[in-house]
Design an enzyme around this catalytic site. Structure first.
Site, PDB file in Angstrom:
ATOM      1  N   ASP A  61       0.948  -1.076   0.070  1.00  0.00           N
ATOM      2  CA  ASP A  61       0.095  -0.049  -0.085  1.00  0.00           C
ATOM      3  C   ASP A  61       1.024   1.184   0.188  1.00  0.00           C
ATOM      4  O   ASP A  61       1.919   1.446   0.663  1.00  0.00           O
ATOM      5  CB  ASP A  61      -1.053   0.060   1.121  1.00  0.00           C
ATOM      6  CG  ASP A  61      -0.390  -0.016   2.586  1.00  0.00           C
ATOM      7  OD1 ASP A  61      -0.122   1.222   3.093  1.00  0.00           O
ATOM      8  OD2 ASP A  61       0.065  -0.946   2.990  1.00  0.00           O
ATOM      9  N   GLU A 148      -8.534   4.874  11.772  1.00  0.00           N
ATOM     10  CA  GLU A 148      -7.654   4.842  12.923  1.00  0.00           C
ATOM     11  C   GLU A 148      -7.762   6.144  13.379  1.00  0.00           C
ATOM     12  O   GLU A 148      -8.069   7.133  12.912  1.00  0.00           O
ATOM     13  CB  GLU A 148      -6.249   4.505  12.362  1.00  0.00           C
ATOM     14  CG  GLU A 148      -5.665   5.283  11.225  1.00  0.00           C
ATOM     15  CD  GLU A 148      -4.327   4.964  10.816  1.00  0.00           C
ATOM     16  OE1 GLU A 148      -3.330   5.200  11.438  1.00  0.00           O
ATOM     17  OE2 GLU A 148      -4.394   4.428   9.425  1.00  0.00           O
TER      18      GLU A 148
END
Length: 261
Positions: A61, A148
């Protein structure tokens, strides 16, 4: 006694050579896994409960911090997929997203876009921003919502779990309707626990860089596991996040084919 001395000398030389390998040792280990990937980790972890290299399907990623990428080298190294940062909040877009999106497709690397969720904007606003920046096209993997706690000074909020889940669900529902695929949830250990994400029956991509997900997220099914932020991949300068798909190559092809229709 002379023979014993020679044996001890050889063993000592082998031990010294092993200690001096450093980061390249992890690359050798990974490349030695049959037809596995040809990349490694600049700061490998001593895994307990299962090793990420045991998984045959690996991916990356990325965001703008990876700079210029040689996607053909990336694909040739054994990378099977890439998640590319597209947006965050309701007003920021990664400046390299469009270029990475096109280059990955040209190199035939399956890719999906991810959104870094902020808690100072509604799920509706953030979904609209994502849709404004990420094309709807056949052949893309599902979008991802990155959940997050944000360290941003502009958005220090930590809303209660019911608000988090409500706004994230709104975001996911809008994207599912627009792209035709249910978004995947990426999350971290503390956020997962703080918001009781174990109660949410969704597809997960779990971050765990110090322990196998079966230990860190007991009982939680997952599709992807992000296992390090210090990966070394041919075609990418500097460190990069590395991930694995949870199943076999055959299961990966089945998963991918279902989502690339």
């Amino acid at each position: 006694m002379k023979l014993l001395g020679r044996i001890l000398t050889v063993l000592l030389l082998v031990a010294v050579a092993a200690c001096g390998r450093g980061p390249s040792q992890s690359r050798a280990v990974m490349a030695g896994q049959g037809v596995g990937p040809k990349f490694g980790d600049s700061a490998p972890h001593a895994w307990v409960g299962g090793h990420p290299y045991d998984h045959p399907v690996h991916g990356i990623d990325i965001s703008r911090y990876q700079g210029n990428i040689d996607w053909n080298a990336v694909r040739g190294s054994g990378v099977s997929f890439a998640f590319i940062k597209a947006t965050e909040g309701g007003d920021h877009a990664d400046p390299n997203f469009r270029r990475y999106w096109a280059e990955a497709a040209q190199a035939r690397v399956p890719r999906g876009a991810y959104h870094y969720f902020y808690f100072c904007r509604s799920g509706t606003q953030q979904a609209a921003w994502f849709i404004q920046n990420v094309p709807r096209e056949r052949g893309a993997m599902p979008p991802v919502i990155d959940l997050e706690w944000t360290p941003s000074k502009t958005c220090p909020r930590r809303p209660p779990a019911d608000e988090v889940l409500r706004e994230a669900r709104i975001f996911k529902d809008i994207l599912q309707q627009y792209y035709g695929q249910r978004p995947i949830i990426y999350t971290t250990v503390d956020f997962y626990r703080d918001n009781n994400l174990a109660s949410w029956r969704e597809e997960f991509w779990l971050r765990s860089v110090a322990g196998h997900p079966r230990i860190v997220y007991p009982g939680q099914p997952y599709t992807f596991w992000q296992y390090t932020g210090t990966g070394v991949v041919p075609g990418i300068g500097g460190n990069v996040d590395l991930n694995v798909f949870s199943g076999s190559p055959a299961q990966w092809r089945m998963w991918l084919n279902r989502r690339l229709q």
